[in-house]
Design a protein around this motif. Structure first.
Motif, PDB file in Angstrom:
ATOM      1  N   LYS A  19       0.815  -1.218   0.086  1.00 23.02           N
ATOM      2  CA  LYS A  19      -0.110   0.022   0.200  1.00 23.02           C
ATOM      3  C   LYS A  19       0.922   1.306   0.086  1.00 23.02           C
ATOM      4  O   LYS A  19       0.383   2.353  -0.337  1.00 23.02           O
ATOM      5  N   ASN A  55      -6.646   4.339  -2.326  1.00 17.88           N
ATOM      6  CA  ASN A  55      -7.321   4.214  -1.145  1.00 17.88           C
ATOM      7  C   ASN A  55      -8.523   3.296  -1.195  1.00 17.88           C
ATOM      8  O   ASN A  55      -8.428   2.175  -1.626  1.00 17.88           O
ATOM      9  N   GLU A  56      -9.628   3.588  -0.409  1.00 21.89           N
ATOM     10  CA  GLU A  56     -10.936   2.740  -0.412  1.00 21.89           C
ATOM     11  C   GLU A  56     -11.468   2.539  -1.720  1.00 21.89           C
ATOM     12  O   GLU A  56     -12.010   1.390  -1.872  1.00 21.89           O
ATOM     13  N   HIS A  58      -9.658   2.124  -4.591  1.00 23.45           N
ATOM     14  CA  HIS A  58      -8.796   1.046  -5.213  1.00 23.45           C
ATOM     15  C   HIS A  58      -9.396  -0.615  -4.447  1.00 23.45           C
ATOM     16  O   HIS A  58      -9.452  -1.542  -5.027  1.00 23.45           O
ATOM     17  N   ASP A  59      -9.406  -0.330  -3.154  1.00 24.36           N
ATOM     18  CA  ASP A  59      -9.775  -1.497  -2.224  1.00 24.36           C
ATOM     19  C   ASP A  59     -11.037  -2.127  -2.746  1.00 24.36           C
ATOM     20  O   ASP A  59     -11.346  -3.269  -2.968  1.00 24.36           O
ATOM     21  N   LYS A  60     -12.192  -1.108  -2.991  1.00 21.56           N
ATOM     22  CA  LYS A  60     -13.312  -1.593  -3.433  1.00 21.56           C
ATOM     23  C   LYS A  60     -13.295  -2.261  -4.427  1.00 21.56           C
ATOM     24  O   LYS A  60     -14.064  -3.200  -4.748  1.00 21.56           O
ATOM     25  N   TRP A  62     -11.217  -4.249  -5.947  1.00 14.60           N
ATOM     26  CA  TRP A  62     -10.787  -5.769  -5.900  1.00 14.60           C
ATOM     27  C   TRP A  62     -11.625  -6.470  -4.828  1.00 14.60           C
ATOM     28  O   TRP A  62     -12.019  -7.782  -5.134  1.00 14.60           O
ATOM     29  N   ASP A  63     -12.309  -5.659  -3.904  1.00  9.67           N
ATOM     30  CA  ASP A  63     -13.489  -6.365  -3.279  1.00  9.67           C
ATOM     31  C   ASP A  63     -14.649  -6.965  -4.410  1.00  9.67           C
ATOM     32  O   ASP A  63     -15.255  -8.098  -4.165  1.00  9.67           O
ATOM     33  N   ASP A  86      -6.499 -10.327  -3.236  1.00 10.50           N
ATOM     34  CA  ASP A  86      -5.903  -9.968  -2.167  1.00 10.50           C
ATOM     35  C   ASP A  86      -4.426  -9.203  -2.449  1.00 10.50           C
ATOM     36  O   ASP A  86      -4.267  -8.249  -1.757  1.00 10.50           O
ATOM     37  N   LYS A  89      -5.175  -6.148  -4.158  1.00  7.00           N
ATOM     38  CA  LYS A  89      -5.730  -5.165  -3.199  1.00  7.00           C
ATOM     39  C   LYS A  89      -4.606  -4.582  -2.187  1.00  7.00           C
ATOM     40  O   LYS A  89      -4.817  -3.513  -1.610  1.00  7.00           O
ATOM     41  N   SER A  90      -3.732  -5.374  -2.158  1.00  8.25           N
ATOM     42  CA  SER A  90      -2.639  -5.097  -1.175  1.00  8.25           C
ATOM     43  C   SER A  90      -1.667  -3.921  -1.801  1.00  8.25           C
ATOM     44  O   SER A  90      -1.013  -3.274  -1.147  1.00  8.25           O
TER      45      SER A  90
END
Length: 198
Positions: A19, A55-56, A58-60, A62-63, A86, A89-90
């Motif tokens: 990250k 941030n969020e 980017h995470d969203k 891959w979720d 994952d 997402k990292s």
């Protein structure tokens, strides 16, 4: 060898990313902006479109991708898929590459003789943009890979980030600070890939 070719040789698929970032988000935006502005396109169509997620956001991505794949991959095989999602997402962020189909279709109507070629040329231009962004991020010290979970994720991506309906998702590029070196790369014999006539 030229500096450009040396930089090109350094670009690799780096799966181990964190990250952290070795440059500011503003610098990353600047790199992508310059790439979009200066990468060539057929008929100067400038049909490429890009979204950068941090941030969020980017995470969203891959979720979302993981949950869509959960419905596609048999449960007994999902462990490796989940690990891969994952790992993306990292990273620090993701670049999403699109092609604006309204531009492509407009050119097809304007130049009917070449209509069948415009989608091909559009993808070729986008591939050049992907390489330019990837190489520039690499030169700045970031690791990245190129992923293709489209069209499975297209609908959710369009809805989540209010993407115009005419933008077709082409590829996803997660990036971040490298935490693992890429593996050895094997090369097919150049003589089987290049012919020169003088």
């Amino acid at each position: 060898m030229s500096e450009f070719l040396n930089v090109l040789k350094k670009r690799r698929s780096v799966y181990g990313i964190s990250k952290e970032s070795v440059i500011s988000d503003d610098k990353i935006e600047e790199i992508v902006k310059e790439a979009v502005l200066h990468t060539p396109s057929s008929f100067n169509s400038q049909s490429a479109r890009v979204v950068v997620l941090f941030n969020e956001q980017h995470d969203k991505l891959w979720d979302i991708t993981k949950e869509i794949l959960r419905g596609q991959v048999p449960a007994e095989n999902f462990g490796s898929t989940e690990q891969k999602m994952d790992s993306f997402k990292s990273g620090h962020g993701t670049v999403l590459f699109f092609e604006d189909q309204s531009v492509v279709e407009g050119l097809q109507k304007q130049f009917a003789l070449y209509a069948d070629n415009f989608p091909v040329w559009s993808n070729q231009s986008n591939g050049m943009l992907q390489l330019v962004v990837w190489t520039a991020l690499s030169e700045a010290g970031l690791g990245a890979t190129l992923q293709h979970y489209n069209p499975l994720i297209d609908e959710k991506v369009t809805a989540e980030w209010s993407i115009p309906a005419s933008w077709k998702l082409i590829a996803q590029m997660p990036f971040g600070k490298p935490v693992a070196a890429p593996g050895e790369k094997e090369y097919a014999p150049i003589d089987s890939r290049l012919k020169v006539f003088k």
